[in-house]
Design an enzyme around this catalytic site. Structure first.
Site, PDB file in Angstrom:
ATOM      1  N   ASP A   1      -7.841  -3.600   3.592  1.00  0.00           N
ATOM      2  CA  ASP A   1      -8.213  -2.444   4.416  1.00  0.00           C
ATOM      3  C   ASP A   1      -8.202  -1.124   3.672  1.00  0.00           C
ATOM      4  O   ASP A   1      -8.907  -0.178   4.054  1.00  0.00           O
ATOM      5  CB  ASP A   1      -7.215  -2.325   5.578  1.00  0.00           C
TER       6      ASP A   1
ATOM      7  N   GLY B   1      -3.920  -6.510   5.394  1.00  0.00           N
ATOM      8  CA  GLY B   1      -5.257  -5.933   5.467  1.00  0.00           C
ATOM      9  C   GLY B   1      -6.229  -6.693   6.344  1.00  0.00           C
ATOM     10  O   GLY B   1      -7.039  -6.093   7.057  1.00  0.00           O
TER      11      GLY B   1
ATOM     12  N   THR C   1       0.831  -1.197   0.000  1.00  0.00           N
ATOM     13  CA  THR C   1       0.000   0.000   0.000  1.00  0.00           C
ATOM     14  C   THR C   1       0.870   1.253   0.000  1.00  0.00           C
ATOM     15  O   THR C   1       1.978   1.234   0.526  1.00  0.00           O
ATOM     16  CB  THR C   1      -0.880   0.068   1.277  1.00  0.00           C
TER      17      THR C   1
HETATM   18  N1  GLY Z   1      -2.914  -3.177   3.102  1.00  0.00           N
HETATM   19  C1  GLY Z   1      -3.242  -3.582   1.799  1.00  0.00           C
HETATM   20  C2  GLY Z   1      -4.061  -4.782   1.733  1.00  0.00           C
HETATM   21  O1  GLY Z   1      -4.023  -5.629   2.624  1.00  0.00           O
HETATM   22  O2  GLY Z   1      -4.762  -4.931   0.758  1.00  0.00           O
END
Ligand code: GLY
Length: 301
Positions: free
Chosen positions: A199, A222, A168
């Site tokens: 997330d 996430g 991310t």
């Molecule tokens: N933090 C990115 C995901 O888990 O999609």
């Protein structure tokens, strides 16, 4: 009035030979977003601008360079939030948009909050957001990672996250009139199930911004971040502790203690004081305030 900007390029076991490119990407995002703020631009514009730069840098798992899912395709998620009005916009599982954060911004300007897949891409067409060939977003590094993971008998989500970017990118900005904004964008986790959403596009988990407390963008695994609403947990902690650094650490501690999660957060409080924390080996981050500029992948000792 103070302006401030903080960005991240993901929390995971960033390999030694990728550190320089991660810090260079964060520095470029910081510079672009700062230019917007210094010219009197809004926090929303600065956060979107910074995240676009991160999406356009192939080293990060967002926009070009995103990880592939089990079908060998990219599916991207992004969201942006305005700390003044608490309005937000998010998109999930989009495939044909070069800068998902700009599409999320169009959603924020509409009367809905979250659009997925083809519906989101239909809005892109009507909102003047350019389409791209999905194949143009795939870089050789990620094609090779996909082939490697496909040949492994089983992929455990937690292991895959630590060893491969599941990271991310994100930004939090404070503008000259005291408005905060947060933005987050991702290709998700490597070899994810098609249709899996993490997330990043979820308000409270992947990001949060409220002028009365602070702004946050999360990064990491996430499935764990969602369970503790990491971004809201972090911004809620800001008024309760002495510094945003402590608020960030408290949120990441909750992530680890309550759900065994991995990840990190970047924060600004309403005065533009930065905070960050991560429980992964590294997190790429950078911040600029009136008094200092810092870009790193390492913990502060
Ligand atoms: N933090 C990115 C995901 O888990 O999609």
């Amino acid at each position: 009035m103070t302006i401030a900007l903080i960005v991240h390029g993901g929390a995971w076991a960033i390999p030694d030979d990728e550190v320089a490119e991660h810090t260079a990407g964060c520095a470029a995002a910081l510079e672009a977003g700062w230019r917007v703020l210094a010219a009197g631009g809004s926090a929303l514009d600065a956060a979107e601008t910074a995240v676009r730069v991160l999406e356009d840098a192939p080293i990060f798992d967002a926009g070009i360079g995103s990880v592939l899912n089990r079908d060998g395709f990219i599916e991207m998620d992004a969201a942006i939030m305005d700390g003044n009005s608490l309005r937000s916009g998010a998109v999930a599982a989009v495939q044909r948009v070069k800068n998902p954060i700009t599409l999320a911004r169009r959603v924020l300007e509409s009367d809905v909050v979250l659009l997925v897949g083809h519906g989101a891409e239909r809005v892109a067409a009507s909102a003047g957001v350019n389409f791209c060939d999905p194949a143009a977003l795939i870089v050789p590094r990620e094609q090779q990672r996909f082939e490697y993971l496909r040949q492994k008998a089983q992929v455990h989500a937690q292991d895959a996250f630590m060893q491969h970017p599941g990271d991310t990118v994100g930004a939090v900005a404070l503008d000259a009139i005291g408005n905060l904004a947060a933005a987050t964008s991702t290709g998700g986790t490597a070899y994810k199930l098609p249709g899996r959403v993490g997330d990043s596009p979820l308000i409270g988990a992947g990001l949060y911004a409220d002028n009365t407390t602070g702004g946050c963008s999360s990064t990491g695994w996430g499935e764990s971040i969602i369970k503790v609403l990491l971004a809201k947990t972090a911004t809620d902690a800001i008024p309760q502790v002495a510094t945003p650094m402590l608020a960030a650490q408290q949120a990441v501690d909750i992530l680890a203690r309550r759900v065994g999660g991995y990840g990190g957060v970047i924060l600004l409080d309403a005065h533009g004081r930065p905070g960050f924390a991560f429980n992964t080996p590294r997190m790429a981050y950078g911040y600029r305030t009136g008094v200092e500029t810092v870009v790193s992948t390492e913990r502060v000792v």
